[in-house]
Scaffold this motif. Sequence first.
Motif, PDB file in Angstrom:
ATOM      1  N   UNK A   1       0.843  -1.202   0.000  1.00 23.18           N
ATOM      2  CA  UNK A   1       0.000   0.000   0.000  1.00 23.18           C
ATOM      3  C   UNK A   1       0.876   1.248   0.000  1.00 23.18           C
ATOM      4  N   UNK A   2       1.589   1.465  -1.093  1.00 24.28           N
ATOM      5  CA  UNK A   2       2.618   2.507  -1.167  1.00 24.28           C
ATOM      6  C   UNK A   2       2.031   3.886  -0.873  1.00 24.28           C
ATOM      7  N   UNK A   3       0.897   4.187  -1.492  1.00 21.51           N
ATOM      8  CA  UNK A   3       0.191   5.434  -1.207  1.00 21.51           C
ATOM      9  C   UNK A   3      -1.227   5.025  -0.869  1.00 21.51           C
ATOM     10  N   UNK A   4      -1.684   5.438   0.308  1.00 17.51           N
ATOM     11  CA  UNK A   4      -2.904   4.840   0.822  1.00 17.51           C
ATOM     12  C   UNK A   4      -3.947   5.881   1.193  1.00 17.51           C
ATOM     13  N   UNK A   5      -4.453   6.550   0.154  1.00 18.54           N
ATOM     14  CA  UNK A   5      -5.545   7.500   0.378  1.00 18.54           C
ATOM     15  C   UNK A   5      -5.077   8.856   0.834  1.00 18.54           C
ATOM     16  N   UNK A   6      -4.303   9.546   0.006  1.00 22.27           N
ATOM     17  CA  UNK A   6      -3.915  10.887   0.429  1.00 22.27           C
ATOM     18  C   UNK A   6      -4.589  11.953  -0.441  1.00 22.27           C
ATOM     19  N   UNK A   7      -4.903  13.068   0.196  1.00 20.48           N
ATOM     20  CA  UNK A   7      -5.543  14.186  -0.488  1.00 20.48           C
ATOM     21  C   UNK A   7      -4.758  15.457  -0.205  1.00 20.48           C
ATOM     22  N   UNK A   8      -4.602  16.272  -1.223  1.00 21.12           N
ATOM     23  CA  UNK A   8      -3.980  17.583  -1.016  1.00 21.12           C
ATOM     24  C   UNK A   8      -4.250  18.443  -2.241  1.00 21.12           C
ATOM     25  N   UNK A   9      -3.951  19.716  -2.103  1.00 23.68           N
ATOM     26  CA  UNK A   9      -4.109  20.582  -3.263  1.00 23.68           C
ATOM     27  C   UNK A   9      -2.869  21.444  -3.422  1.00 23.68           C
ATOM     28  N   UNK A  10      -2.709  21.992  -4.627  1.00 22.00           N
ATOM     29  CA  UNK A  10      -1.613  22.911  -4.897  1.00 22.00           C
ATOM     30  C   UNK A  10      -2.209  24.087  -5.643  1.00 22.00           C
ATOM     31  N   UNK A  11      -2.016  25.277  -5.128  1.00 24.67           N
ATOM     32  CA  UNK A  11      -2.539  26.468  -5.787  1.00 24.67           C
ATOM     33  C   UNK A  11      -1.594  26.924  -6.883  1.00 24.67           C
ATOM     34  N   UNK A  12      -2.103  27.759  -7.809  1.00 24.88           N
ATOM     35  CA  UNK A  12      -1.251  28.275  -8.883  1.00 24.88           C
ATOM     36  C   UNK A  12      -0.062  29.015  -8.272  1.00 24.88           C
ATOM     37  N   UNK A  13       1.126  28.725  -8.763  1.00 23.33           N
ATOM     38  CA  UNK A  13       2.324  29.436  -8.319  1.00 23.33           C
ATOM     39  C   UNK A  13       2.806  29.087  -6.923  1.00 23.33           C
ATOM     40  N   UNK A  14       2.171  28.105  -6.289  1.00 19.61           N
ATOM     41  CA  UNK A  14       2.526  27.782  -4.908  1.00 19.61           C
ATOM     42  C   UNK A  14       3.621  26.707  -4.857  1.00 19.61           C
ATOM     43  N   UNK A  15       4.439  26.728  -3.814  1.00 16.79           N
ATOM     44  CA  UNK A  15       5.423  25.658  -3.635  1.00 16.79           C
ATOM     45  C   UNK A  15       5.027  24.804  -2.437  1.00 16.79           C
ATOM     46  N   UNK A  16       4.731  23.547  -2.723  1.00 14.27           N
ATOM     47  CA  UNK A  16       4.315  22.621  -1.670  1.00 14.27           C
ATOM     48  C   UNK A  16       5.364  21.519  -1.572  1.00 14.27           C
ATOM     49  N   UNK A  17       5.832  21.266  -0.367  1.00 13.76           N
ATOM     50  CA  UNK A  17       6.823  20.199  -0.195  1.00 13.76           C
ATOM     51  C   UNK A  17       6.152  18.953   0.354  1.00 13.76           C
ATOM     52  N   UNK A  18       6.612  17.808  -0.104  1.00 11.44           N
ATOM     53  CA  UNK A  18       6.194  16.539   0.495  1.00 11.44           C
ATOM     54  C   UNK A  18       7.438  15.937   1.140  1.00 11.44           C
ATOM     55  N   UNK A  19       7.382  15.759   2.451  1.00  8.91           N
ATOM     56  CA  UNK A  19       8.538  15.175   3.150  1.00  8.91           C
ATOM     57  C   UNK A  19       8.171  13.863   3.803  1.00  8.91           C
ATOM     58  N   UNK A  20       9.179  13.112   4.121  1.00 12.35           N
ATOM     59  CA  UNK A  20       8.972  11.838   4.781  1.00 12.35           C
ATOM     60  C   UNK A  20      10.154  10.952   4.478  1.00 12.35           C
ATOM     61  N   UNK A  21      10.243   9.859   5.241  1.00  9.12           N
ATOM     62  CA  UNK A  21      11.414   9.014   5.108  1.00  9.12           C
ATOM     63  C   UNK A  21      11.308   8.069   3.929  1.00  9.12           C
ATOM     64  N   UNK A  22      12.433   7.465   3.640  1.00 14.99           N
ATOM     65  CA  UNK A  22      12.532   6.536   2.524  1.00 14.99           C
ATOM     66  C   UNK A  22      11.390   5.524   2.533  1.00 14.99           C
ATOM     67  N   UNK A  23      10.745   5.364   1.391  1.00 18.83           N
ATOM     68  CA  UNK A  23       9.712   4.348   1.258  1.00 18.83           C
ATOM     69  C   UNK A  23       8.332   4.776   1.717  1.00 18.83           C
ATOM     70  N   UNK A  24       8.160   6.041   2.125  1.00 18.84           N
ATOM     71  CA  UNK A  24       6.851   6.446   2.641  1.00 18.84           C
ATOM     72  C   UNK A  24       5.872   6.752   1.509  1.00 18.84           C
TER      73      UNK A  24
ATOM     74  N   UNK B   1       6.565   9.024  -1.340  1.00 11.81           N
ATOM     75  CA  UNK B   1       6.692  10.337  -1.981  1.00 11.81           C
ATOM     76  C   UNK B   1       6.805  10.208  -3.501  1.00 11.81           C
ATOM     77  N   UNK B   2       7.741   9.374  -3.938  1.00  9.16           N
ATOM     78  CA  UNK B   2       7.945   9.249  -5.391  1.00  9.16           C
ATOM     79  C   UNK B   2       6.742   8.622  -6.063  1.00  9.16           C
ATOM     80  N   UNK B   3       6.135   7.649  -5.393  1.00  4.59           N
ATOM     81  CA  UNK B   3       4.961   7.008  -5.981  1.00  4.59           C
ATOM     82  C   UNK B   3       3.829   8.041  -6.129  1.00  4.59           C
ATOM     83  N   UNK B   4       3.707   8.946  -5.164  1.00  2.00           N
ATOM     84  CA  UNK B   4       2.717  10.023  -5.286  1.00  2.00           C
ATOM     85  C   UNK B   4       3.009  10.856  -6.534  1.00  2.00           C
ATOM     86  N   UNK B   5       4.275  11.234  -6.696  1.00  4.98           N
ATOM     87  CA  UNK B   5       4.655  12.056  -7.839  1.00  4.98           C
ATOM     88  C   UNK B   5       4.407  11.324  -9.156  1.00  4.98           C
ATOM     89  N   UNK B   6       4.854  10.072  -9.200  1.00  8.57           N
ATOM     90  CA  UNK B   6       4.689   9.295 -10.431  1.00  8.57           C
ATOM     91  C   UNK B   6       3.216   9.083 -10.739  1.00  8.57           C
TER      92      UNK B   6
END
Lengths: 331, 343
Positions: free
Chosen positions: A23-46, A48-53
């Motif tokens: 269950x690499x990504x298990x039900x996450x919700x978020x938004x990004x506004x125009x021009x905004x910088x949002x960081x996703x942090x967390x340890x290895x394997x949490x 992050x990359x699967x969310x991006x991909x």
Amino acid sequence: MSEPLLQVEQLQTHFWTPDGINRAVDGISFHVGAGETVAIVGESGCGKSVTAMSMLRLIPEPPGKIAGSIKFQGKDLLKLSEKEMRAIRGNEISMIFQEPMTSLNPVLNVARQIGETLRLHQGLSARQAEDKAIEMLTLVGIPEPARRVREYPHQLSGGMRQRVMIAIALACNPKLLIADEPTTALDVTIQAQILDLMRDLKHRVGAAIVLITHDLGVVAEVAERVIVMYAGKKVEEAQVGALFRTPRHPYTQGLLGSVPKLGSSLTGTETRLAEIPGLVPSLKRKIDGCVFASRCAYATDLCRKLAPALEEKAPGHVAACHYAMKEAIAA
Amino acid sequence: MSRPVLEVMDLKKHFPIHGGFFGGVTAKVYAVDGISFSIDKGETLSLVGESGCGKSTVGKAILRLFGLTDGQVVLDGTRIDDMPAGTLRPLRRRIQVVFQDPYSSLNPRMRVRDILAEPIRNFGLAKNKAELEERVALLMDKVRLPRDAVGRWPHEFSGGQRQRIGIARALAAEPDIIICDEAVSALDVSVKAQIVNLLQDLQKELGLAMLFISHDLAIVEHMTHRVAVMYLGKIVEVATKRDLFSAPKHPYTEALLSAVPVPMPGAARERIILKGDVPSPINPPKGCRFHTRCGYAFDRCRVDEPVLKITDAGHWAACHLHDRPAAENPMAGAKGADLIAAH
Ligand SMILES: Nc1ncnc2c1ncn2[C@@H]1O[C@H](COP(=O)(O)OP(=O)(O)OP(=O)(O)O)[C@@H](O)[C@H]1O
Ligand SMILES: Nc1ncnc2c1ncn2[C@@H]1O[C@H](COP(=O)(O)OP(=O)(O)OP(=O)(O)O)[C@@H](O)[C@H]1O
Ligand code: SF4
Ligand SMILES: [Mg+2]
Ligand SMILES: [Mg+2]
């Protein structure tokens, strides 16, 4: 309020593996506004990359399976055809990765690497594409752009390759840039150059950025809002100042306490690093209660039985913890 | 004052590059090009600097993983760099290493028990089987792993646990000095803190000297007593932690400190963004090796190579600025706090 640029709802990306579902990504919700910088942090394997991909639909299906919705400018990317998706990738949404060497094509020179996207998405001629490539190299601060544009990836240093990646990513004026550990493989002085470049370009180009990193220092320097992930879930989200000042989730508190702060020997604030005991749980077993319960100092039976919902603990500050204080904890 | 446990004097390691039609030596990598330092018993000295500056080469040269091009390594008063392998053996025990990658540095075909028993046997540290078992068990305690895990294989452990095994193996030889080459760099944040704390505890408890090689300045500041900053095969600055972080005396150190992102949003700090990349160690710049990126470089820097000179008690820097009057020396003051936004 108008609709945000990107609205991710209940994103779930699971992988089928021989010994169970991951269950690499298990039900996450978020938004990004125009021009905004949002960081996703967390340890290895949490996750992050699967969310991006997943946002770019670059997950191989199978073994992967994506559910939920990813609305970009109102359109659900998960409902688009592969052809429609290709028109968005590298154009309206582009991405830079940690290791530029593996994401650049070794047999194409820089002009072609940058030009390819432009010709594909904007129908430029070869000549126009090369001119634009030189312009982009200038923008990302590569010296002697007219010469460099004819070079191949192996002839460039790590920092220059990352600049080329950024040039490619920005060539089509994307509205959203997803940067997955863009500076992790770089030396600290080169990292400073790239972060500086990203900040500068953000002002000039105005793209929104989703920055994925495990480096809390990088987060503090570039992000406006931060999402903390743990074991495939979002456990906390807040404006960057609030998150570092008053972290609400015990995991975030642990994470912040576990990194030494540069300069602590000068201020006499040197303390033993906080340890988060134990290990990240396996994502292949279903966790009934709070994902952090097995390592949390405050965990009770309630935590082990019932997963806490994400709750607003202060305006714009959400955390998924049964006990996270509603009022700011005086730090 | 007692003698340092380890002294390195004018160490050089040049790697030949073979090429051309006859495969002869066409050039050299000046990986380490004349560096000196010493470490006292119970002291941690850190080597910092960017990728390729020669940190690991220094560690490997001390461990005699290859011969030196020039220089001396002195362990407790005895020169070891030119010792024949046979005589070296008992001394070898006294310097142990923990590498970055716990995956590749543990033999996958050995159980933890055998990984730890090997150095104990090799160096004849246990009289009999019972004592051997006892020592292995105590090592597991020291690195806070359960004793009953000795029957397991390396792949059954997480990255942090494997690094604990690597540390236990280094301790098994009862060394005086441990070289940690990026020993915590590959670990995840929360696990990194566990291993950093473990290393600190062990050092205090056992009075070990430590050469801590790392590119992570915040970890270094947390761990170390003194710091040596390397750039292109040379040490450009050496000082106690406090002096180095509060008042760096070399422009490179200054830039390095200002470049580290700090986890304090909105911290107001002075930023020095270096231009360009680190030049190649095959062809290091003439004069001061840092002059191609240095914001303060003047004519002399391009021709004349600066040597390490004392700037304050116990604080050494290799920069021509310190030959100038204080009013013309931007590195004279104490600006560490402005660079790193210490609050
Ligand atoms: N193609 C795949 N098939 C199966 N499992 C996968 C695949 N890609 C990722 N995973 C799993 O998904 C989980 C999350 O991985 P992800 O790469 O998103 O982590 P991350 O947060 O980016 O970590 P890191 O900081 O190490 O990059 C991991 O357990 C990983 O093994
Ligand atoms: N066996 C070798 N043959 C040739 N060149 C080498 C060899 N080992 C190291 N080098 C070169 O010597 C220089 C110093 O390398 P070294 O590994 O000591 O750097 P480092 O400071 O440890 O870097 P990093 O932070 O990346 O580990 C580099 O340019 C490297 O390419
Ligand atoms: S000697 Fe010159 S170039 Fe070198 S660090 Fe000092 S001022 Fe800069
Ligand atoms: Mg990742
Ligand atoms: Mg190294």
